[in-house]
Scaffold this motif. Structure first.
Motif, PDB file in Angstrom:
ATOM      1  N   GLN A 681     -30.950 -63.862   5.916  1.00 20.39           N
ATOM      2  CA  GLN A 681     -32.398 -63.743   5.750  1.00 20.39           C
ATOM      3  C   GLN A 681     -32.860 -62.316   6.035  1.00 20.39           C
ATOM      4  N   ALA A 682     -32.295 -61.705   7.065  1.00 25.25           N
ATOM      5  CA  ALA A 682     -32.663 -60.331   7.409  1.00 25.25           C
ATOM      6  C   ALA A 682     -32.287 -59.364   6.288  1.00 25.25           C
ATOM      7  N   HIS A 683     -31.109 -59.563   5.692  1.00 22.23           N
ATOM      8  CA  HIS A 683     -30.695 -58.719   4.560  1.00 22.23           C
ATOM      9  C   HIS A 683     -31.655 -58.868   3.392  1.00 22.23           C
ATOM     10  N   ALA A 684     -31.986 -60.111   3.047  1.00 20.81           N
ATOM     11  CA  ALA A 684     -32.860 -60.351   1.902  1.00 20.81           C
ATOM     12  C   ALA A 684     -34.235 -59.710   2.117  1.00 20.81           C
ATOM     13  N   ALA A 685     -34.769 -59.830   3.320  1.00 17.31           N
ATOM     14  CA  ALA A 685     -36.092 -59.276   3.604  1.00 17.31           C
ATOM     15  C   ALA A 685     -36.077 -57.752   3.624  1.00 17.31           C
ATOM     16  N   ALA A 686     -35.109 -57.186   4.334  1.00 16.59           N
ATOM     17  CA  ALA A 686     -35.066 -55.732   4.491  1.00 16.59           C
ATOM     18  C   ALA A 686     -34.725 -55.021   3.187  1.00 16.59           C
ATOM     19  N   ARG A 687     -33.938 -55.678   2.340  1.00 18.82           N
ATOM     20  CA  ARG A 687     -33.485 -55.034   1.095  1.00 18.82           C
ATOM     21  C   ARG A 687     -34.346 -55.436  -0.099  1.00 18.82           C
ATOM     22  N   ASN A 688     -35.455 -56.129   0.206  1.00 24.19           N
ATOM     23  CA  ASN A 688     -36.497 -56.408  -0.788  1.00 24.19           C
ATOM     24  C   ASN A 688     -36.019 -57.312  -1.925  1.00 24.19           C
ATOM     25  N   ALA A 689     -35.253 -58.340  -1.592  1.00 29.50           N
ATOM     26  CA  ALA A 689     -34.791 -59.297  -2.591  1.00 29.50           C
ATOM     27  C   ALA A 689     -35.777 -60.447  -2.727  1.00 29.50           C
ATOM     28  N   GLN A 690     -35.701 -61.134  -3.852  1.00 32.16           N
ATOM     29  CA  GLN A 690     -36.509 -62.320  -4.077  1.00 32.16           C
ATOM     30  C   GLN A 690     -35.686 -63.543  -3.695  1.00 32.16           C
ATOM     31  N   LEU A 691     -36.240 -64.423  -2.850  1.00 33.70           N
ATOM     32  CA  LEU A 691     -35.529 -65.627  -2.433  1.00 33.70           C
ATOM     33  C   LEU A 691     -35.754 -66.755  -3.434  1.00 33.70           C
ATOM     34  N   THR A 692     -34.739 -67.612  -3.598  1.00 31.98           N
ATOM     35  CA  THR A 692     -34.851 -68.793  -4.435  1.00 31.98           C
ATOM     36  C   THR A 692     -34.235 -69.979  -3.710  1.00 31.98           C
ATOM     37  N   THR A 693     -34.743 -71.159  -3.989  1.00 29.77           N
ATOM     38  CA  THR A 693     -34.192 -72.374  -3.375  1.00 29.77           C
ATOM     39  C   THR A 693     -33.093 -72.992  -4.230  1.00 29.77           C
ATOM     40  N   TYR A 694     -32.815 -72.381  -5.382  1.00 28.67           N
ATOM     41  CA  TYR A 694     -31.815 -72.934  -6.297  1.00 28.67           C
ATOM     42  C   TYR A 694     -30.663 -71.944  -6.471  1.00 28.67           C
ATOM     43  N   LYS A 695     -29.479 -72.390  -6.130  1.00 24.76           N
ATOM     44  CA  LYS A 695     -28.308 -71.525  -6.199  1.00 24.76           C
ATOM     45  C   LYS A 695     -28.068 -70.994  -7.604  1.00 24.76           C
ATOM     46  N   GLU A 696     -28.275 -71.855  -8.608  1.00 23.49           N
ATOM     47  CA  GLU A 696     -27.981 -71.450  -9.989  1.00 23.49           C
ATOM     48  C   GLU A 696     -28.914 -70.346 -10.488  1.00 23.49           C
ATOM     49  N   ASN A 697     -30.046 -70.136  -9.817  1.00 23.38           N
ATOM     50  CA  ASN A 697     -30.987 -69.087 -10.230  1.00 23.38           C
ATOM     51  C   ASN A 697     -30.729 -67.751  -9.536  1.00 23.38           C
TER      52      ASN A 697
END
Length: 722
Positions: A681-697
């Motif tokens: 979660q820290a990586h995704a937030a700090a590196r400005n990624a978009q989160l998704t609840t679906y693995k295939e996306n």
């Protein structure tokens, strides 16, 4: 190299060619399936060379050994688990057998090669895999049981391990990437991987490695050893920055402990080598402090280095050795304690700023002693917080988040041993202190991760299960096996199956008796009972019998049927006791667990394709606690502990209280230690990624397996995410 790829990466390297015939493909896939392996890209078999069949025997042998199927497993009771004798009745019959042998009372007996005479009316030897009276192994009974087990059917269940085929020309890139992950790891790597590291270095060399990225000191020592043996002293000098680095090099060269947690040896140094060492010491930072830390050892080494003989070339080194010999060195630690005792806050903070790592370890104590100076302390700490390693920031974050609630604190030392310390009231901090410290740490973590490549165009999926996997920061003494996860990690398990625990050992020099045991606890870790060699049954749990020698390789099993356990049972703690003989690490010794559909005596006792995890027991201690079971959560908890105890005659009865205390802490590790889910979660937030609840996306995935980053890919986590 191909063996390393199979064992560590689950990669099968095969040369390109015209492909295998359909018959060969089907045969190959079927034989892999019998071992519990399947190919994720079977279509590539149409593009491989048939010459790989020449290495087929080695391939199958490697895969068999990986899951523990390279040895023979013979339990004491061949009709385990249905027909295990009553403890009291069986013990009485053994006593009769002992007395009868001593007094030579039995006329109608079967004489075993160990000298024991077994009366036919007392025991039916067809039911035993070892001598039922002494419980020592008998070659005749062992061979007979082994032959019978081969003819039995396997279980219907399969615990699949996926393999990926890679062409030989691409295999080198995979192995080079693996070498880089080992070398660039931000924390310790398993000692079991050191041999892999040296083989990869011998094969690929070290020219492509970036010495600036080799940051972990123990790994540096292994690299320095490689260069030293090749007499590439300039490369050694480039890696060695301190006198302690030199000690780690000496430890690596002499096969001592590179963590310096145990007494090390140092090699004999010719004149050329002595000058190399002295040159490193001359430019080392903190030379006096480092030499004083291992004063006795450096005084002994100094007699061989002759620093005063080279005082003109290396004057600083000669001067420090003189001060060391005359006890004139003031240490950083002593200065810190002096300033703490005098309560000279300003001087203390300025002093601590010189060593951010020490500051991080002392922060709690400084905050506790000077609660009114909170803002001043944090302002001082923040000056150099960027120099605190990310892994240490993550540990601090977990530590401060629970310090007021925890009744105990646990420390895992460099030997892999765990200490449980009482967390007394004086350790408490105010809520304001904790809130401000946490904000400071979280800001530093975000800053550290922002420096990594941005994920602006990436979509990230994070498996919620990763909140159950601790970050594997202490791998040095970890057991080598199929699954490698952080201590305290929780592995989801299908509890509709029968959980079969197993242990195997083969003594080398003296008779060795290990004992597989299982303790039952309620949700508060109150003792509810156990199963071991002293008690073969409990509700839902049954033991295969106590084998007391292992010249041919001994095995013990415990079957656990979750649905039959007492309702109050919440946790099971698995133990392996050393009752007598050799240490775990001094012989071929491993353990693990299987998941079985049908646990009956007409099915193979050890069925390789049902093995969920197999790991080597390689520590030293009176007993091991390799795993726990959380019944309510339906999870296996990785504990991987070796506990010091008496030298001999260890058993469940003598360890219940200690095990309860240790396991109570380990059951809570996902709350008291940093976890992979939070890191993701820290990586995704700090590196400005978009989160998704679906693995295939997702373009980047974090999960347990089959993801960009997997919980079991320890070296990748320690290199790319820390």
């Amino acid at each position: 190299m191909k063996t390393i790829a199979l064992n560590r990466l689950n990669i099968l390297g095969i040369a390109k060619g015209n492909g295998l015939s359909q018959a060969h493909q089907l045969t190959f896939l079927a034989e892999l399936a019998q071992l519990g392996y399947r190919i994720t890209n079977p279509e590539i078999l149409q593009e491989v060379s048939s010459t790989f069949l020449m290495d087929y025997k080695h391939l199958m042998s490697t895969l068999t050994k990986k899951r523990g199927g390279d040895v023979t497993y013979v339990p004491l009771f061949k009709k385990f688990p249905e027909q295990v004798p009553n403890d009291a009745v069986y013990f009485s019959k053994r006593i009769i057998g002992y007395i009868g042998n001593i007094l030579d009372l039995f006329p109608d007996t079967v004489a075993l090669e160990n000298g024991i005479k077994v009366p036919k009316w007392l025991f039916n030897l067809k039911e035993f895999g070892a001598d039922p009276i002494s419980q020592m192994q008998s070659k005749e009974l062992f061979d007979l049981a082994a032959a019978e087990n081969i003819s039995k059917n396997g279980d219907a269940h399969v615990e699949w391990i996926n393999l990926r085929i890679v062409h030989d020309e691409d295999l080198a890139d995979e192995l080079k990437a693996y070498l880089a992950r080992l070398v660039y790891s931000k924390s310790s790597i398993k000692e079991a991987l050191h041999e892999d590291l040296y083989e990869l270095l011998d094969f690929f060399g070290a020219n492509d490695l970036d010495s600036d990225l080799i940051v972990f000191k123990e790994t540096k020592a292994l690299l320095m050893q490689y260069f030293w043996k090749k007499e590439e002293y300039q490369a050694v000098a480039q890696l060695a920055k301190t006198a302690t680095d030199v000690l780690r090099l000496f430890a690596a060269l002499t096969g001592s402990d590179v963590s310096l947690n145990q007494k090390i040896k140092f090699p004999k140094l010719p004149r050329k080598a002595r000058k190399v060492v002295l040159a490193i010491l001359e430019k080392s930072s903190g030379l006096a402090e480092d030499l004083n830390k291992y004063k006795g050892l450096w005084l002994e080494i100094g007699r061989y280095l002759h620093p005063f003989e080279y005082s003109k070339q290396y004057p600083r080194t000669a001067e420090v050795f003189d001060a060391l010999r005359n006890g004139k060195i003031e240490t950083y630690h002593s200065k810190t304690e002096q300033l703490l005792a005098l309560a000279e806050v300003d001087a203390l903070l300025k002093h601590l700023e010189n060593k951010p790592g020490v500051y991080a370890r002392k922060l709690h104590e400084v905050l506790r002693r000077f609660p009114k100076e909170l803002d001043k302390i944090l302002a001082s700490f923040e000056k150099n917080i960027a120099k605190v390693a990310l892994k240490n920031l993550l540990v601090m974050q977990a530590y401060f988040s629970e310090i007021n609630e925890a009744a105990y604190r646990t420390v895992v030392n460099k030997k892999g041993k765990m200490k449980v310390l009482t967390n007394n009231a004086f350790a408490a901090l105010s809520e304001l202190q904790i809130d401000k410290v946490m904000l400071c740490i979280q800001k530093a973590i975000k800053t550290a991760l922002t420096d990594k490549e941005p994920w602006n165009e990436e979509t990230v999926w994070i498996d919620p299960e990763l909140m159950n996997y601790t970050i594997p920061l202490q791998q040095r003494k970890s057991s080598d096996g199929i699954l490698t996860v952080g201590k305290g990690s929780r592995i989801k398990t299908d509890f509709s199956k029968v959980l079969r625990l197993f242990i195997y050992w083969k003594q080398t020099a003296v008779r060795t008796d290990l004992d597989l045991s299982c303790i039952q606890f309620d949700e508060y870790f109150n003792y509810l009972g156990h199963v071991s060699y002293t008690q073969l049954f409990s509700n839902g749990i049954v033991h295969s019998g106590d084998v007391q020698s292992a010249p041919y390789g001994a095995a013990e099993f415990i079957d656990i049927t979750m649905s039959k356990l007492k309702k109050k049972v919440r946790y099971l703690a698995v133990q392996v006791h050393k009752y007598s003989g050799e240490h775990f690490r001094d012989m071929d010794c491993h353990a693990g667990w299987m998941l079985r559909d049908k646990a009956t005596s007409d099915i193979k006792t050890f069925d390789i394709k049902t093995v969920a995890n197999k790991f080597d027991l390689n520590g030293v201690g009176g007993y091991a606690v390799p795993l726990m079971v959380d019944i309510a959560a339906q999870e296996i908890i990785s504990t991987d502990l070796y506990v010091s105890s008496v030298q001999f005659h260890n058993n469940v009865e003598g360890s219940v209280n200690d095990v309860a205390l240790l396991c109570a802490q380990l059951a809570n590790f996902t709350k008291t230690r940093p976890v992979i889910g939070t890191l993701a979660q820290a990586h995704a937030a700090a590196r400005n990624a978009q989160l998704t609840t679906y693995k295939e996306n997702a373009s980047i995935t974090f999960g347990v397996k089959d993801c960009t980053y997997n919980a079991t890919d320890v070296e990748q986590i320690l290199t790319e995410l820390i």
